[in-house]
Design a protein around this motif. Structure first.
Motif, mmCIF file in Angstrom:
data_model
loop_
_atom_site.group_PDB
_atom_site.id
_atom_site.type_symbol
_atom_site.label_atom_id
_atom_site.label_comp_id
_atom_site.label_asym_id
_atom_site.label_seq_id
_atom_site.Cartn_x
_atom_site.Cartn_y
_atom_site.Cartn_z
ATOM 1 N N GLU A 158 0.910 -1.174 0.058
ATOM 2 C CA GLU A 158 -0.024 -0.091 0.049
ATOM 3 C C GLU A 158 0.748 1.273 -0.034
ATOM 4 O O GLU A 158 0.785 2.443 -0.758
ATOM 5 N N SER A 202 -4.557 5.497 -2.771
ATOM 6 C CA SER A 202 -4.621 4.988 -1.709
ATOM 7 C C SER A 202 -5.473 5.602 -1.168
ATOM 8 O O SER A 202 -5.495 6.916 -1.399
ATOM 9 N N VAL A 230 -7.307 8.331 1.750
ATOM 10 C CA VAL A 230 -6.261 8.940 3.091
ATOM 11 C C VAL A 230 -7.316 9.133 3.618
ATOM 12 O O VAL A 230 -8.325 10.131 4.090
ATOM 13 N N ARG A 257 -3.228 6.652 5.891
ATOM 14 C CA ARG A 257 -3.004 5.442 4.521
ATOM 15 C C ARG A 257 -4.381 4.552 5.435
ATOM 16 O O ARG A 257 -3.320 3.658 6.173
#
Length: 274
Positions: free
Chosen positions: A227, A233, A235, A240
């Protein structure tokens, strides 16, 4: 930054008039079907009715899809807050998250097992190899969509590793003239390796629940690092989301294993019939 030039693969598997069937859906379906076949085969050996997993999936699939969408939208709410509201439900435009799907599937499994009077840990242990294999196969759907990739490949990374990957992978990871890390591949290989380890662990006859908990630990450990390489990603407050969930899953899984192995804990083993 490694520059490149390539023609992407066609995302459409089959065109039926105005209806398009995409490779993404086909690959996901293949992974799910293979996982179901493996689970049914193993459930017979472990004393579960052959229709248990089919009945479970009737509820688990829609619950997982809904949960995956809720999870995604909750982290991307700023993109939906101003409407139109129906966009929240527009899954066909993309936007679901595997962690959301897992949460929905686990909650559904807990309820299903209570209603059917089946051990949740037994069901989860049998499902664990199928889950991680389906995830490993499903990542190739991301490959066809040119998504879930990492950052741009540096010259050093290309010389030391990326250039040795098959051409069809590098060609598909060439997006707008830039070559990106195939993080879908890294996760797929990690998941397939986890699947093979789980098949070996079946022979060890661990405490019930530990197959599934190992799956959580293994998948979460790999996902945490992969990741960190991705560019798409979700957030939360600068962190993350997938990494937060991964760490949490590992901690919770380890705690459960310790508790279920405390002296005096009468925890059955994987191969026990009851």
């Amino acid at each position: 930054m490694e520059m490149c030039e390539a023609q992407p693969l066609n995302r459409v598997f089959l065109q039926l008039g105005s209806v398009s069937i995409y490779w993404y859906g086909v690959i996901i379906a293949v992974g799910a079907a293979l996982g179901l076949w493996l689970a049914i085969r193993e459930s017979k050996k472990r004393g579960l009715h052959k229709d248990t997993f089919v009945d479970f999936l009737v509820f688990a699939i829609p619950a997982a899809i809904i949960s995956a969408r809720i999870y995604y939208v909750s982290f991307e709410w700023e993109n939906y807050a101003d409407g139109p509201f129906w966009k929240v439900f527009a899954i066909w435009e993309g936007g679901i998250a595997i962690h959301g799907a897992l949460i929905g599937a686990i909650l559904t499994a807990i309820i299903f097992c209570r209603v059917k009077k089946v051990s949740f840990w037994k069901l989860a242990d049998i499902a664990a190899p199928s889950l991680i294999l389906a995830q490993g196969i499903g990542r190739w759907g991301n490959f066809m969509n040119q998504e879930a990739h990492g950052g741009a490949v540096s010259a050093d990374a290309y010389q030391n590793f990326i250039q040795y990957l098959p051409d069809f992978i590098n060609n598909q990871m060439c997006i707008d003239g830039v070559l990106y890390h195939p993080t879908f591949l890294y996760e797929s290989l990690w998941n397939v390796l986890g699947f093979l380890i789980l098949l070996l662990l079946r022979r060890v006859n661990l405490k019930r629940g530990e197959m599934f908990l190992f799956y959580l630990i293994w998948y979460s450990f790999g996902r945490y690092f992969i990741e960190g390489m991705r560019t798409d990603s979700l957030v939360a407050d600068g962190l993350r989301a997938a990494q937060i969930v991964s760490i949490s899953a590992i901690v919770i899984a380890v705690i459960i294993i310790i508790i279920r192995r405390l002296p005096g804990a009468k925890t059955p083993r994987y191969k026990d019939k009851k």
